[in-house]
Each structure stands twice: as C-alpha cells, then as structure tokens.
Design a protein around this motif. Structure first.
Motif, PDB file in Angstrom:
ATOM      1  N   ILE A 138       0.825  -1.205   0.000  1.00  0.00           N
ATOM      2  CA  ILE A 138       0.000   0.000   0.000  1.00  0.00           C
ATOM      3  C   ILE A 138       0.859   1.255   0.000  1.00  0.00           C
ATOM      4  CG2 ILE A 138      -1.678   1.319   1.348  1.00  0.00           C
ATOM      5  CD1 ILE A 138      -2.838  -1.320   2.306  1.00  0.00           C
ATOM      6  N   MET A 139       1.950   1.231   0.733  1.00  0.00           N
ATOM      7  CA  MET A 139       2.819   2.396   0.831  1.00  0.00           C
ATOM      8  C   MET A 139       3.737   2.551  -0.370  1.00  0.00           C
ATOM      9  SD  MET A 139       2.066   3.894   3.681  1.00  0.00           S
ATOM     10  CE  MET A 139       3.463   4.966   3.951  1.00  0.00           C
ATOM     11  N   GLY A 140       3.723   1.599  -1.291  1.00  0.00           N
ATOM     12  CA  GLY A 140       4.585   1.686  -2.457  1.00  0.00           C
ATOM     13  C   GLY A 140       6.010   1.269  -2.203  1.00  0.00           C
ATOM     14  N   VAL A 141       6.286   0.652  -1.059  1.00  0.00           N
ATOM     15  CA  VAL A 141       7.634   0.193  -0.739  1.00  0.00           C
ATOM     16  C   VAL A 141       7.962  -1.085  -1.499  1.00  0.00           C
ATOM     17  CG1 VAL A 141       9.151  -0.599   1.124  1.00  0.00           C
ATOM     18  CG2 VAL A 141       7.554   1.275   1.520  1.00  0.00           C
ATOM     19  N   THR A 142       6.985  -1.978  -1.608  1.00  0.00           N
ATOM     20  CA  THR A 142       7.164  -3.255  -2.299  1.00  0.00           C
ATOM     21  C   THR A 142       6.219  -3.327  -3.488  1.00  0.00           C
ATOM     22  OG1 THR A 142       7.784  -4.366  -0.234  1.00  0.00           O
ATOM     23  CG2 THR A 142       7.064  -5.764  -2.059  1.00  0.00           C
ATOM     24  N   PRO A 143       6.719  -3.554  -4.705  1.00  0.00           N
ATOM     25  CA  PRO A 143       5.837  -3.654  -5.863  1.00  0.00           C
ATOM     26  C   PRO A 143       4.996  -4.923  -5.820  1.00  0.00           C
ATOM     27  CG  PRO A 143       8.091  -4.146  -6.489  1.00  0.00           C
ATOM     28  CD  PRO A 143       8.141  -3.672  -5.066  1.00  0.00           C
ATOM     29  N   LEU A 144       3.892  -4.884  -6.528  1.00  0.00           N
ATOM     30  CA  LEU A 144       2.943  -5.992  -6.517  1.00  0.00           C
ATOM     31  C   LEU A 144       3.578  -7.288  -7.001  1.00  0.00           C
ATOM     32  CD1 LEU A 144       0.012  -6.889  -6.076  1.00  0.00           C
ATOM     33  CD2 LEU A 144      -0.469  -6.190  -8.422  1.00  0.00           C
ATOM     34  N   ILE A 145       4.520  -7.183  -7.918  1.00  0.00           N
ATOM     35  CA  ILE A 145       5.115  -8.377  -8.507  1.00  0.00           C
ATOM     36  C   ILE A 145       5.915  -9.177  -7.492  1.00  0.00           C
ATOM     37  CG2 ILE A 145       7.244  -7.231  -9.235  1.00  0.00           C
ATOM     38  CD1 ILE A 145       7.143  -8.873 -11.796  1.00  0.00           C
ATOM     39  N   GLN A 146       6.356  -8.534  -6.396  1.00  0.00           N
ATOM     40  CA  GLN A 146       7.143  -9.224  -5.381  1.00  0.00           C
ATOM     41  C   GLN A 146       6.302  -9.800  -4.240  1.00  0.00           C
ATOM     42  OE1 GLN A 146      10.134  -6.543  -3.933  1.00  0.00           O
ATOM     43  NE2 GLN A 146      11.199  -6.394  -5.898  1.00  0.00           N
ATOM     44  N   VAL A 147       5.058  -9.427  -4.150  1.00  0.00           N
ATOM     45  CA  VAL A 147       4.214  -9.863  -3.044  1.00  0.00           C
ATOM     46  C   VAL A 147       4.097 -11.387  -2.957  1.00  0.00           C
ATOM     47  CG1 VAL A 147       1.853  -9.823  -2.131  1.00  0.00           C
ATOM     48  CG2 VAL A 147       2.949  -7.709  -2.886  1.00  0.00           C
ATOM     49  N   PRO A 148       3.890 -12.116  -4.068  1.00  0.00           N
ATOM     50  CA  PRO A 148       3.829 -13.582  -3.943  1.00  0.00           C
ATOM     51  C   PRO A 148       5.112 -14.189  -3.384  1.00  0.00           C
ATOM     52  CG  PRO A 148       2.918 -12.888  -6.042  1.00  0.00           C
ATOM     53  CD  PRO A 148       3.554 -11.680  -5.436  1.00  0.00           C
ATOM     54  N   LEU A 149       6.265 -13.590  -3.681  1.00  0.00           N
ATOM     55  CA  LEU A 149       7.524 -14.092  -3.134  1.00  0.00           C
ATOM     56  C   LEU A 149       7.550 -13.941  -1.616  1.00  0.00           C
ATOM     57  CD1 LEU A 149       9.998 -12.557  -5.746  1.00  0.00           C
ATOM     58  CD2 LEU A 149       9.120 -14.893  -5.676  1.00  0.00           C
ATOM     59  N   TYR A 150       7.108 -12.791  -1.141  1.00  0.00           N
ATOM     60  CA  TYR A 150       7.079 -12.546   0.295  1.00  0.00           C
ATOM     61  C   TYR A 150       6.105 -13.481   0.992  1.00  0.00           C
ATOM     62  CZ  TYR A 150       9.959  -8.320   0.240  1.00  0.00           C
ATOM     63  OH  TYR A 150      11.000  -7.443   0.137  1.00  0.00           O
ATOM     64  N   LEU A 151       4.885 -13.561   0.469  1.00  0.00           N
ATOM     65  CA  LEU A 151       3.870 -14.387   1.124  1.00  0.00           C
ATOM     66  C   LEU A 151       4.235 -15.859   1.083  1.00  0.00           C
ATOM     67  CD1 LEU A 151       0.570 -12.668  -0.111  1.00  0.00           C
ATOM     68  CD2 LEU A 151       1.875 -12.271   1.998  1.00  0.00           C
ATOM     69  N   GLY A 152       4.762 -16.323  -0.045  1.00  0.00           N
ATOM     70  CA  GLY A 152       5.177 -17.721  -0.134  1.00  0.00           C
ATOM     71  C   GLY A 152       6.305 -18.050   0.827  1.00  0.00           C
ATOM     72  N   GLY A 153       7.303 -17.158   0.916  1.00  0.00           N
ATOM     73  CA  GLY A 153       8.396 -17.382   1.851  1.00  0.00           C
ATOM     74  C   GLY A 153       7.931 -17.383   3.297  1.00  0.00           C
ATOM     75  N   GLN A 154       7.015 -16.496   3.635  1.00  0.00           N
ATOM     76  CA  GLN A 154       6.502 -16.428   5.008  1.00  0.00           C
ATOM     77  C   GLN A 154       5.694 -17.671   5.350  1.00  0.00           C
ATOM     78  OE1 GLN A 154       4.348 -12.777   4.723  1.00  0.00           O
ATOM     79  NE2 GLN A 154       6.212 -11.564   4.474  1.00  0.00           N
ATOM     80  N   PHE A 155       4.873 -18.130   4.432  1.00  0.00           N
ATOM     81  CA  PHE A 155       4.035 -19.306   4.694  1.00  0.00           C
ATOM     82  C   PHE A 155       4.899 -20.550   4.888  1.00  0.00           C
ATOM     83  CE2 PHE A 155       1.665 -22.976   2.985  1.00  0.00           C
ATOM     84  CZ  PHE A 155       0.619 -23.005   3.886  1.00  0.00           C
ATOM     85  N   LEU A 156       5.810 -20.785   3.963  1.00  0.00           N
ATOM     86  CA  LEU A 156       6.654 -21.969   4.075  1.00  0.00           C
ATOM     87  C   LEU A 156       7.640 -21.852   5.238  1.00  0.00           C
ATOM     88  CD1 LEU A 156       7.414 -22.701   0.312  1.00  0.00           C
ATOM     89  CD2 LEU A 156       5.745 -23.809   1.804  1.00  0.00           C
ATOM     90  N   GLY A 157       8.115 -20.638   5.503  1.00  0.00           N
ATOM     91  CA  GLY A 157       9.025 -20.446   6.620  1.00  0.00           C
ATOM     92  C   GLY A 157       8.373 -20.727   7.958  1.00  0.00           C
ATOM     93  N   SER A 158       7.116 -20.322   8.108  1.00  0.00           N
ATOM     94  CA  SER A 158       6.409 -20.600   9.371  1.00  0.00           C
ATOM     95  C   SER A 158       6.209 -22.094   9.570  1.00  0.00           C
ATOM     96  CB  SER A 158       5.057 -19.878   9.370  1.00  0.00           C
ATOM     97  OG  SER A 158       4.233 -20.348   8.315  1.00  0.00           O
TER      98      SER A 158
END
Length: 247
Positions: A129-149
C-alpha cells in the motif's frame, strides 16, 4: 465560437487575478488535504505499486529465501520460548514476550538488508500500500513467510518431545490461539487489530524518508517494540492476542 473563447479566456483571466473567495478556499483546502494525505501515506504511487522491479530469477530466489529464513527463525525461536520444560509453572508473560522480541531482533538483523524482513503478511500488505514493495514481489514474500512458518514450527516439533507440544487435557498445540473464556470474541479480535495496527505504524515510521537518520539499531528497536506489544497482548488476553499459549 470566437466570442465564447473570448468570454472564456476573460473569465479565466478574471478568476486568476481576482479569484472568488469560495473557489480560493476550496483550492487551498484541496491542496492541504493532498499534502496531508501524502504525509500519512493515504495517497500512494500506483507507479510504484505496478512497476516492474527488473530483478533476475536469482534475485527473486534470494528474496524468497530471505523471507523464508526470517519467518522460520521467528516461529522457531519465539515458540521455543513458550515451552514448559520443567514441572510447575511455565515461562511467564515477560519471558514469552522477550522470546519473540529477541527472535525479531535475530531475524531482522539476519535478513533485513536483503528483503526488509517483513516476516509477516500484514507488513507485506502495508509495504504494498505504501509503495515500498511492488505488486510483482508480493507472492515471493507471502510464499516465503508461509513456508518459513511451517518449517520453523516443524523444526520445533522435531527437536522438542511431543508431550511438550501437545496438552493432554484439551489437545491444544503450543503457540496456538485459544479463546479466553472471560473475554468475548469481539474483544479479542479488536485487541488483535489494535496490536497489529501499532506494529504497522512502527514499521511505516521506519519507511518514512523523514526518519532516515534515525534507523540505527533498527533490529533492536523493532524487537523491543514487538516485545512490548506481545507483553500487553499476553497480559490482557491471557496468552491469546499474540497467539502465545503456554504448555
């Protein structure tokens, strides 16, 4: 048509040199609102949101692995601090809160320079939302967080005996949320919302350019902030609001 252009130009000239007070006040109010909205991040850049980051496949893999490792560290160390290894009372609220706070310090110091160490889907959403992370990178973040947990908790279950993970009386797992019978569901949800909101505010302040000279020891600051929020959540909601449950 020519006369209309003359009248129209004359009107624009007259309002530019002698603006109506109402129009001038509206324009001033609009500019003030835009300035305020930009300052608090209400108006974010769609260009930043949808921009292509020009990362290679190896860069994306490193970004994914950084979030994966950071989230695994958080879940493993945080939940390990909740385990009751001795007879009697388990770790107290202060011990549990600082276990998660120190886990945040380790995770941020380890991968913060690579991915920003979101290690939380809410932080990733705020970054989008703040424009810090582009939309194209969001799946990488969410996937890493899910599998990391899953990896962090799976490692904990592998190293800790089963009787310390499960409670025999109600079969509730370690670090699993359990409603406090003295609180209503709405109260617990609202407390979760407030604590998460405060966490997002803290992270957004670190992203603000006006705070760029005050980011020294950021990992320690974030860790202590999370410890404080966890301590409040544990104290109010009986090990519920921060999903901390003592065995």
């Amino acid at each position: 048509m020519y006369m209309w252009k003359v009248y129209h130009n004359a009107f624009e000239f007259s309002t530019e040199r002698f603006p109506f007070p109402a129009v001038e006040n509206q324009q001033r109010g609009y500019k003030q609102f835009v300035r305020f909205a930009k300052s608090v991040g209400i108006l974010f850049s769609y260009q930043k949101l949808l921009k292509y980051d020009h990362l290679s496949m190896m860069d994306r893999l490193v970004l994914f692995l950084a979030e994966y490792l950071g989230t695994a560290i958080l879940v493993f160390l945080g939940c390990a601090g909740c385990v009751k290894y001795r007879e009697g009372s388990g770790p107290g609220s202060l011990e549990v809160a600082f276990a998660f706070g120190f886990a945040i310090i380790i995770a941020v110091q380890t991968v913060g320079h690579i991915s920003g160490a979101h290690i939380n889907p809410v932080i990733t959403l705020a970054a989008l939302i703040m424009g810090v992370t582009p939309l194209i990178q969001v799946p990488l973040y969410l996937g890493g967080q899910f599998l990391g947990s899953l990896t962090g908790y799976g490692l904990l279950k592998t190293l800790v005996p089963q009787e310390y993970i499960k409670r025999s009386q109600d079969n509730v797992s370690l670090c699993s949320p359990e409603p406090n019978p003295k609180l209503q569901d709405a109260q617990i949800v609202f407390m979760e919302f407030l604590l998460t909101f405060f966490l997002v505010l803290i992270v957004c302040s670190a992203w603000d350019n006006r705070n760029s000279t005050k980011l020294d020891s950021l990992a320690i600051k974030l860790g202590l902030a999370v410890a404080g929020l966890a301590l409040v959540g544990v104290s109010i909601c009986h090990h519920i609001c921060c999903n901390l449950k003592i065995v």
